[in-house]
Design an enzyme around this catalytic site. Structure first.
Site, PDB file in Angstrom:
ATOM      1  N   ASP A   1      -5.734  -7.445   8.967  1.00 33.42           N
ATOM      2  CA  ASP A   1      -7.238  -7.590   8.461  1.00 33.42           C
ATOM      3  C   ASP A   1      -8.835  -7.104   8.974  1.00 33.42           C
ATOM      4  O   ASP A   1      -8.523  -6.149   8.969  1.00 33.42           O
ATOM      5  CB  ASP A   1      -6.854  -8.976   7.442  1.00 33.42           C
ATOM      6  CG  ASP A   1      -8.175  -9.281   6.494  1.00 33.42           C
ATOM      7  OD1 ASP A   1      -7.483  -8.633   5.475  1.00 33.42           O
ATOM      8  OD2 ASP A   1      -8.975  -9.742   6.355  1.00 33.42           O
TER       9      ASP A   1
ATOM     10  N   LYS B   1      -7.818  -0.095   3.328  1.00 32.29           N
ATOM     11  CA  LYS B   1      -7.562  -0.152   4.307  1.00 32.29           C
ATOM     12  C   LYS B   1      -6.626  -1.818   4.613  1.00 32.29           C
ATOM     13  O   LYS B   1      -6.880  -2.452   3.881  1.00 32.29           O
ATOM     14  CB  LYS B   1      -8.328  -0.312   5.892  1.00 32.29           C
ATOM     15  CG  LYS B   1     -10.266  -1.306   5.241  1.00 32.29           C
ATOM     16  CD  LYS B   1      -9.844  -3.055   4.891  1.00 32.29           C
ATOM     17  CE  LYS B   1      -9.692  -3.664   5.654  1.00 32.29           C
ATOM     18  NZ  LYS B   1      -9.038  -4.531   5.052  1.00 32.29           N
TER      19      LYS B   1
ATOM     20  N   HIS C   1       0.895  -0.896   0.453  1.00 30.48           N
ATOM     21  CA  HIS C   1       0.034  -0.113  -0.029  1.00 30.48           C
ATOM     22  C   HIS C   1       0.565   1.298   0.216  1.00 30.48           C
ATOM     23  O   HIS C   1       0.997   1.977  -0.772  1.00 30.48           O
ATOM     24  CB  HIS C   1      -0.058   0.199   1.111  1.00 30.48           C
ATOM     25  CG  HIS C   1      -1.937  -1.447   1.452  1.00 30.48           C
ATOM     26  ND1 HIS C   1      -2.529  -1.185   1.990  1.00 30.48           N
ATOM     27  CD2 HIS C   1      -2.381  -1.864   0.661  1.00 30.48           C
ATOM     28  CE1 HIS C   1      -3.913  -2.102   1.941  1.00 30.48           C
ATOM     29  NE2 HIS C   1      -3.434  -2.495   0.600  1.00 30.48           N
TER      30      HIS C   1
END
Length: 325
Positions: A174, A94, A76
């Site tokens: 997660d 996210k 990311h």
């Protein structure tokens, strides 16, 4: 606004492609994947007009205003930074980055470029999330004494990338990042980790398949986050706040458009509230487009992400596990 997709990820149709059809002025303009064949198949299936042979080629596409980053967690930061350098606004899945240091680096780049960077905590853009926060912080429940959030679901496929340390995997990263973010949203003060306990994989003790953490929320209030991808708690998607006068219990706060139960009990009187079934991702994309247009609609900017990732780092440290890298 034309958005490019970095990676033909499984989440992209629900998180971006279908919502784009419901949000005026938004178009998914291109897709790139490490395997061009996958990108071409994705484009055919979802009506995306352009395919690029690499992420760098997509970022060089002058017809795109923004990019969506649904890559594995560990990638990311790298590709959000690259997108900002290419002059693109970013909607990043996210968790925002692998750790707080990376989050601070991305935040600095966003500040330097003046571009919009939004972390994809889609639940936060649904009216249910704002209603939770309004009830808790209005004092309706009285002084808050306890906040508990849980995101648990079964994922017994241990070859999944979400169990890969090199890709910044783990239950807290997660499922748990939702629980941490929601704890922050509902907390009466700034959460501080007091204890944490992880259940780890046998093949890689760095990876948590489940995590439970306790927090000091200030003023005598305490909190708990429970996250799991494989434990005895197979399914729990809940936020619970207990105050001196009553409680708020929300089942499935993360995807209320699918199903949810929102119950408020104050002074012994209980009520239930209902909310729109419009997808959380539609609300998020609408807010992202508005933010790119200059409106103050970004509820999950880099500063918010730094606070979440800092708390995640603290939980891993308290549990005796290394930070994600």
């Amino acid at each position: 606004m034309r958005i490019g997709v970095l990676g033909a990820a499984r989440i992209a149709p629900a998180a971006l492609v279908r919502p784009a059809r419901a949000v005026d002025g938004v178009e998914v303009g291109a897709v790139a994947a490490r395997d061009r064949g996958r990108a071409e198949a994705f484009a055919r299936r979802h009506g995306v007009p352009a395919v690029h042979g690499s992420y760098a080629d997509l970022l060089a596409d002058a017809s795109l205003d923004a990019v969506y980053v649904p890559l594995p967690n560990g990638r990311h930061a790298r590709w959000t930074l690259a997108a900002l350098d290419a002059g693109k606004h970013v909607l990043c899945e996210k968790p925002f980055t692998a750790n707080a240091a990376q989050a601070r680096e991305v935040a600095a780049a966003a500040e330097r470029t003046g571009l919009v960077v939004m972390e994809g905590f889609h639940y936060r853009y649904h009216p249910l999330a704002q209603r939770m926060a309004d009830i808790v912080h209005s004092g309706e429940l009285g002084a808050v004494r306890r906040v508990e959030t849980a995101m648990c679901f079964p994922l017994p496929v241990f070859s999944d990338i979400r169990y890969d340390y090199d890709l910044a995997g783990g239950a807290l990263m997660d499922a748990g990042c939702y629980a941490v973010h929601c704890l922050r949203l509902l907390s009466p003060g700034t959460p501080a980790v007091t204890t944490a306990r992880a259940l780890t994989l046998r093949r890689d003790r760095r990876i948590d398949r489940a995590m439970t953490a306790e927090f000091d929320l200030g003023g005598g209030a305490t909190g708990q986050v429970h996250a799991s991808m494989w434990s005895s708690t197979l399914l729990r998607l809940r936020a619970r706040v207990a105050g001196e006068r009553g409680t708020l219990v929300v089942d499935n706060f993360a995807a209320p458009h699918v199903w949810s139960r929102f119950t408020v009990t104050v002074d012994g009187r209980r009520r239930r509230e209902r909310f729109t079934r419009e997808a959380t991702y539609v609300h998020q994309l609408r807010a992202f487009a508005a933010a790119v247009g200059g409106e103050p609609t970004n509820l999950t900017p880099p500063a918010d992400s730094i606070a979440t990732m800092s708390l995640i780092d603290d939980v891993y440290t308290a549990a005796g596990l290394p930070l994600r890298s």
